[in-house]
Design an enzyme around this catalytic site. Structure first.
Site, PDB file in Angstrom:
ATOM      1  N   LYS A   1       5.352   9.222   8.517  1.00  0.00           N
ATOM      2  CA  LYS A   1       4.915   8.492  10.063  1.00  0.00           C
ATOM      3  C   LYS A   1       6.029   9.217  11.152  1.00  0.00           C
ATOM      4  CE  LYS A   1       2.136   4.691   8.300  1.00  0.00           C
ATOM      5  NZ  LYS A   1       0.823   5.249   8.542  1.00  0.00           N
TER       6      LYS A   1
ATOM      7  N   ASP B   1       9.405   2.678  -0.759  1.00  0.00           N
ATOM      8  CA  ASP B   1       8.287   3.449   0.223  1.00  0.00           C
ATOM      9  C   ASP B   1       8.485   2.864   1.647  1.00  0.00           C
ATOM     10  OD1 ASP B   1       6.013   3.987   1.803  1.00  0.00           O
ATOM     11  OD2 ASP B   1       4.516   3.449   0.266  1.00  0.00           O
TER      12      ASP B   1
ATOM     13  N   TYR C   1       0.791  -1.266  -0.094  1.00  0.00           N
ATOM     14  CA  TYR C   1      -0.222   0.016   0.109  1.00  0.00           C
ATOM     15  C   TYR C   1       0.741   1.148  -0.110  1.00  0.00           C
ATOM     16  CZ  TYR C   1      -3.401   3.689   1.890  1.00  0.00           C
ATOM     17  OH  TYR C   1      -4.142   4.686   2.025  1.00  0.00           O
TER      18      TYR C   1
HETATM   19  N1  HOZ Z   1      -0.877   3.564   6.405  1.00  0.00           N
HETATM   20  C1  HOZ Z   1      -1.490   3.285   7.642  1.00  0.00           C
HETATM   21  C2  HOZ Z   1      -1.233   1.730   7.909  1.00  0.00           C
HETATM   22  N2  HOZ Z   1      -1.686   0.894   7.007  1.00  0.00           N
HETATM   23  C3  HOZ Z   1      -2.885   3.434   7.638  1.00  0.00           C
HETATM   24  C4  HOZ Z   1      -3.396   4.738   8.322  1.00  0.00           C
HETATM   25  C5  HOZ Z   1      -4.327   5.108   7.329  1.00  0.00           C
HETATM   26  O1  HOZ Z   1      -4.865   4.763   6.127  1.00  0.00           O
HETATM   27  O2  HOZ Z   1      -5.369   5.632   7.910  1.00  0.00           O
END
Ligand code: HOZ
Length: 426
Positions: free
Chosen positions: A266, A238, A143
């Site tokens: 993050k 990423d 993702y």
């Molecule tokens: N990227 C985050 C962990 N998979 C999720 C954060 C979100 O989509 O709110």
């Protein structure tokens, strides 16, 4: 059952789609409603109904020092007193850029943005401009935020809610995205052969953490590096989740593979909305105003966000946070493995440093199809059994858990006892 959380959720659903501002928070995967947070401190969160939880979500990654650490709060307050946003360069942006380039030497130049999504989106545009090619290779279950071209067989909330290919993305964009199973180097080579001189970049989470957590096979990243160089494509990591968390220099330091571009987020924002992307100077120099690739942002390099991120990163270094996280992670792994072996249930535990995932499936899990073998009903029961006992794991089988430096050995012991009871109750 009536509670302040359920009243708030009812109100939220009337005004916010699905009642949440990001789908991963919705608890639908575990067939429940989210709780609403009153406050968070260290490794704990308290909901508006007075329940206390040991938190292993950590705001989905940023809270590596735990919630509301005083160093970060003080830095933000000091910065706020000097002004909230200027839209004019400020010295903290330079400090942040210097630090990111030093800790991740593959980054020679870096630009700050406001989210991981912006970071990956900008990497793609840059790669396409630099190579003069349009197609990209990504991996199933990885993702990279909600970038149109990357919402193809994607992970995180999209996978959790069973819509890994989003509506609203033009087919023309999807046609330019080749999504392959992770860890299969042969398919990458074949894709390069079939799309000769058309692939701009190979983009991946070097440690995939959005379809649960699994690891690159021996040499997989090195092979990707070699293929990209040979084929004139860019390698983009990423590291929004892994950057400055699994090691000071991220996954690229651990595996010894230097990408052309890296996307970050993050941890570098200390809990404020931040992303960054950077890499080789000759590529980054394609960005406006030096080059032809446009990219911009009113709040990019925001002084509060820079202050929070810098304070968090410096504190991590001061306390040798990565060593502490490994120690806490190893303790977590031990108590979890003890609980699993006592329960005699098929659970595969993956951990690297302070990141972990319990799959309700047997080994091996090396890609999305492995992760999807998990028993989701069993996961949901386990989630609720832990939550009821005061331990909050992410409300989806397809997310990764995070330990912070604020978790104490006692918190982790207690978590082990809770996991033992939870697994026995399944
Ligand atoms: N990227 C985050 C962990 N998979 C999720 C954060 C979100 O989509 O709110």
């Amino acid at each position: 059952m009536a509670s302040r959380s359920s009243d708030l959720f009812a109100a939220a659903q009337r005004r916010i789609p699905g009642g949440v501002n990001s789908p991963v928070r919705a608890f639908r995967h575990v067939e429940a409603e989210p709780f609403f947070v009153e406050r968070a401190q260290g490794a704990k969160v308290w909901d508006v109904d007075g329940n206390e939880y040991i938190d292993y979500v950590g705001s989905w990654g940023p809270a590596i020092l735990g919630h509301a650490p005083s160093v970060t709060i003080n830095a933000v307050c000091e910065a706020a007193a000097r002004g909230l946003s200027f839209g004019i360069p400020n010295p903290l942006e330079v400090e942040m850029a210097e630090l990111l380039c030093k800790w991740m030497p593959a980054i020679e130049k870096v630009r700050m943005v406001n989210s991981g999504t912006e970071a990956t989106m900008s990497c793609l545009r840059l790669a396409r401009a630099f190579t003069g090619r349009d197609k990209i290779i990504k991996f199933d279950g990885c993702y990279h935020g909600h970038v149109d071209a990357l919402l193809v067989k994607t992970g995180s909330g999209a996978l959790t809610h069973r819509r890994p290919d989003s509506a609203g993305v033009p087919q023309a964009f999807v046609d330019l995205t080749i999504s392959l199973p992770f860890n299969n180097a042969e398919l990458v080579r074949a894709a390069f052969r079939q799309n000769k001189n058309e692939i701009a970049a190979v983009l991946l989470e070097p440690i995939p953490a959005n379809a649960g957590l699994y690891f690159p096979r021996q040499d997989f990243l090195a092979i990707l590096r070699e293929e990209c160089t040979k084929q004139g494509a860019l390698l983009i990591f990423d590291e929004v989740m892994t950057g400055f968390r699994v090691a000071r220099g991220g996954a690229q330091e651990i595996y010894g593979v230097a990408p052309d571009l890296s996307a970050l987020g993050k941890v570098i924002g200390g809990g404020l909305p931040v992303g960054a992307f950077g890499g080789k100077a000759e590529i980054m120099d394609q960005l406006s105003p030096d080059g032809p690739v446009y990219q911009a942002g009113t709040l990019s390099g925001n002084p509060l966000a820079m202050a929070a991120g810098l304070a968090q990163l410096r504190e991590l270094e001061r306390i040798n946070g990565w060593k502490l996280l490994e120690k806490l992670g190893a303790q977590f792994e031990k108590v979890a493995r003890d609980a699993i072996s006592e329960a005699r249930i098929d659970v595969t535990l993956h951990r690297i440093g302070s990141m972990f995932c319990l799959f309700f499936a047997s080994e091996p899990i090396v890609d999305l199809s492995g992760a999807q073998r998990s028993d989701l009903k069993m996961f949901a029961k386990f989630f609720h059994a832990c939550l009821k006992r005061g331990v909050y794991f992410a409300p989806s089988q397809f997310e990764t858990g995070f330990i912070s430096t604020a978790h104490t050995p006692e918190d982790i012991e207690r978590t082990g006892a809770v996991m033992r009871e939870a697994l026995a109750s399944l």
